[in-house]
Write a protein that holds these residues in place. Structure first.
Motif, PDB file in Angstrom:
ATOM      1  N   SER A   2      -8.715  -2.893   1.827  1.00 56.07           N
ATOM      2  CA  SER A   2      -8.815  -2.496   0.420  1.00 56.07           C
ATOM      3  C   SER A   2      -8.247  -3.552  -0.510  1.00 56.07           C
ATOM      4  O   SER A   2      -7.354  -4.313  -0.159  1.00 56.07           O
ATOM      5  CB  SER A   2      -8.064  -1.181   0.215  1.00 56.07           C
ATOM      6  N   ARG A   4      -6.344  -3.077  -2.828  1.00 61.71           N
ATOM      7  CA  ARG A   4      -4.952  -2.833  -3.221  1.00 61.71           C
ATOM      8  C   ARG A   4      -4.020  -3.854  -2.569  1.00 61.71           C
ATOM      9  O   ARG A   4      -2.963  -4.177  -3.107  1.00 61.71           O
ATOM     10  CB  ARG A   4      -4.503  -1.423  -2.839  1.00 61.71           C
ATOM     11  N   VAL A 288      -1.108   2.847  -8.544  1.00 61.39           N
ATOM     12  CA  VAL A 288      -2.339   3.535  -8.105  1.00 61.39           C
ATOM     13  C   VAL A 288      -3.462   3.335  -9.113  1.00 61.39           C
ATOM     14  O   VAL A 288      -4.610   3.042  -8.749  1.00 61.39           O
ATOM     15  CB  VAL A 288      -2.053   5.038  -7.898  1.00 61.39           C
ATOM     16  N   LEU A 289      -3.146   3.462 -10.404  1.00 64.93           N
ATOM     17  CA  LEU A 289      -4.160   3.296 -11.439  1.00 64.93           C
ATOM     18  C   LEU A 289      -4.703   1.880 -11.462  1.00 64.93           C
ATOM     19  O   LEU A 289      -5.923   1.656 -11.574  1.00 64.93           O
ATOM     20  CB  LEU A 289      -3.562   3.649 -12.799  1.00 64.93           C
ATOM     21  N   TRP A 291      -4.740  -0.251  -8.957  1.00 65.44           N
ATOM     22  CA  TRP A 291      -5.551  -0.456  -7.759  1.00 65.44           C
ATOM     23  C   TRP A 291      -6.938   0.162  -7.931  1.00 65.44           C
ATOM     24  O   TRP A 291      -7.958  -0.462  -7.630  1.00 65.44           O
ATOM     25  CB  TRP A 291      -4.858   0.161  -6.548  1.00 65.44           C
ATOM     26  N   GLN A 292      -7.008   1.401  -8.452  1.00 65.61           N
ATOM     27  CA  GLN A 292      -8.296   2.068  -8.623  1.00 65.61           C
ATOM     28  C   GLN A 292      -9.181   1.338  -9.629  1.00 65.61           C
ATOM     29  O   GLN A 292     -10.397   1.220  -9.437  1.00 65.61           O
ATOM     30  CB  GLN A 292      -8.069   3.509  -9.071  1.00 65.61           C
ATOM     31  N   THR A 293      -8.547   0.833 -10.685  1.00 63.64           N
ATOM     32  CA  THR A 293      -9.315   0.124 -11.710  1.00 63.64           C
ATOM     33  C   THR A 293      -9.927  -1.155 -11.159  1.00 63.64           C
ATOM     34  O   THR A 293     -11.124  -1.423 -11.334  1.00 63.64           O
ATOM     35  CB  THR A 293      -8.409  -0.220 -12.913  1.00 63.64           C
ATOM     36  N   THR A 295     -10.339  -1.989  -7.958  1.00 58.32           N
ATOM     37  CA  THR A 295     -11.234  -1.698  -6.834  1.00 58.32           C
ATOM     38  C   THR A 295     -12.618  -1.287  -7.320  1.00 58.32           C
ATOM     39  O   THR A 295     -13.634  -1.652  -6.722  1.00 58.32           O
ATOM     40  CB  THR A 295     -10.638  -0.580  -5.958  1.00 58.32           C
ATOM     41  N   SER A 296     -12.672  -0.547  -8.407  1.00 63.19           N
ATOM     42  CA  SER A 296     -13.960  -0.091  -8.915  1.00 63.19           C
ATOM     43  C   SER A 296     -14.807  -1.249  -9.450  1.00 63.19           C
ATOM     44  O   SER A 296     -16.021  -1.119  -9.590  1.00 63.19           O
ATOM     45  CB  SER A 296     -13.743   0.938 -10.034  1.00 63.19           C
TER      46      SER A 296
END
Length: 330
Positions: A2, A4, A288-289, A291-293, A295-296
């Motif tokens: 990932s 992250r 977390v935010l 990483w999600q941003t 990653t998307s």
């Protein structure tokens, strides 16, 4: 692997090898005496055995010194003590920490009154001037200690790095919740026990062990990459609880520098701990935010990102550990 992990690599590389939690603040305490005077205690970080930061306490004309300033170097600080008289219990008295604007540290001021109430204020290089307010209410005390708790965790680089390396090992939300809960419960226990004096452990060895906790988890990450997952990967909440006990002692040491208001010990302890938790959750949520941003948008990165991050964080923590051991061993 990932993205992250690449994000964690970036965070690790941005960390410069400085002493964690080394924002050694100056400390000013004003204690009311039975005859209505105030004893002044002023502690400034030392530079070696014969030099200190050029910081001085300046009161306005409403404060008169009734004894001479006396003091000297004690361990790693320069201490001065004297007594002053003041009008209206110091209400509306102006206090300036002269020279603080030229540093990167801060100064904490604590005022203790005869009736058991107390107030705390933090001076920074950008805010060196403060006018003392009347005796604080219960709400004032709660807000002050909550903010101090948030600030301590967010500026405590070693505590944040421990949480970060744990996040690097957690594959799902269930384990994340269990791990953060275990860490919270553990450091809450030792924070309270140490703050009320039921547990007494020297601070320097605790700080060295906190650095060791980061090294341990970073090593566990590398072992997992080699196909040898350890207990941290299988049950991170156990490691989080165990080392959380140590981190709680570190939080208690910081709270000890500030002191607890005798009229609201329980309030100060609870809200300081809540502040620590709020700061911790802000950090976890931000990671977390982020990483999600990312990653998307981007996708996945190779496994070397995790490994290099672990080496970078582990090396920094090893430096802290040896530095802290040397400080109390010699």
């Amino acid at each position: 692997m990932s993205l992250r992990y690449s994000l964690l690599l970036l965070l690790a590389l941005l960390v410069t090898p400085v002493q964690a939690d080394n924002l050694r603040p100056a400390y000013l305490q004003l204690t009311e005496t039975p005859d209505g005077l105030f004893d002044v205690f002023w502690k400034v970080p030392a530079r070696g055995s014969y030099a200190r930061l050029s910081l001085n306490v300046v009161f306005d004309d409403s404060v008169q010194e009734v004894t001479e300033r006396r003091g000297g170097f004690v361990n790693s600080a320069h201490i001065q003590q004297w007594r002053v008289s003041a009008n209206d219990d110091l209400a509306n008295t102006r206090v300036v920490i002269d020279g603080l604007e030229k540093t990167t540290t801060e100064a904490l001021m604590r005022i203790e009154y005869q009736d058991g109430t107390a107030s705390t204020h933090r001076f920074t290089p950008g805010d060196t001037d403060h006018r003392i307010t009347p005796k604080p209410s219960w709400l004032d005390t709660a807000i002050t200690y909550f903010v101090l708790g948030v600030e301590h965790i967010l500026f405590g680089l070693d505590h944040l790095l421990f949480v970060l390396v744990l996040l690097m090992l957690i594959p799902n939300l269930r384990k994340l919740v269990a791990t953060i809960t275990a860490f919270t419960v553990a450091h809450s226990i030792t924070l309270i026990l140490a703050a009320v004096g039921l547990v007494r452990i020297p601070v320097p060895p605790v700080e060295a062990c906190i650095a060791l906790s980061i090294v341990f988890v970073a090593t566990e990450i590398i072992r997992g990459q080699q196909g040898k997952p350890g207990i941290t990967a299988r049950a991170p909440w156990i490691v989080a609880f165990s080392f959380g006990l140590l981190h709680g002692l570190g939080f208690a040491a910081a709270l000890g520098e500030i002191g607890l208001p005798q009229s609201a010990i329980a309030t100060a302890l609870v809200v300081f701990n809540l502040g620590v938790e709020a700061g911790q959750l802000l950090f976890v949520g931000a990671m977390v935010l982020l990483w999600q941003t990312v990653t998307s948008i981007t996708g996945r990165f190779p496994a070397w990102g995790l490994r290099l991050s672990a080496y970078a964080i582990g090396s920094l923590a090893s430096f802290w550990m040896f530095e802290r051991v040397a400080a109390f061993w010699t």
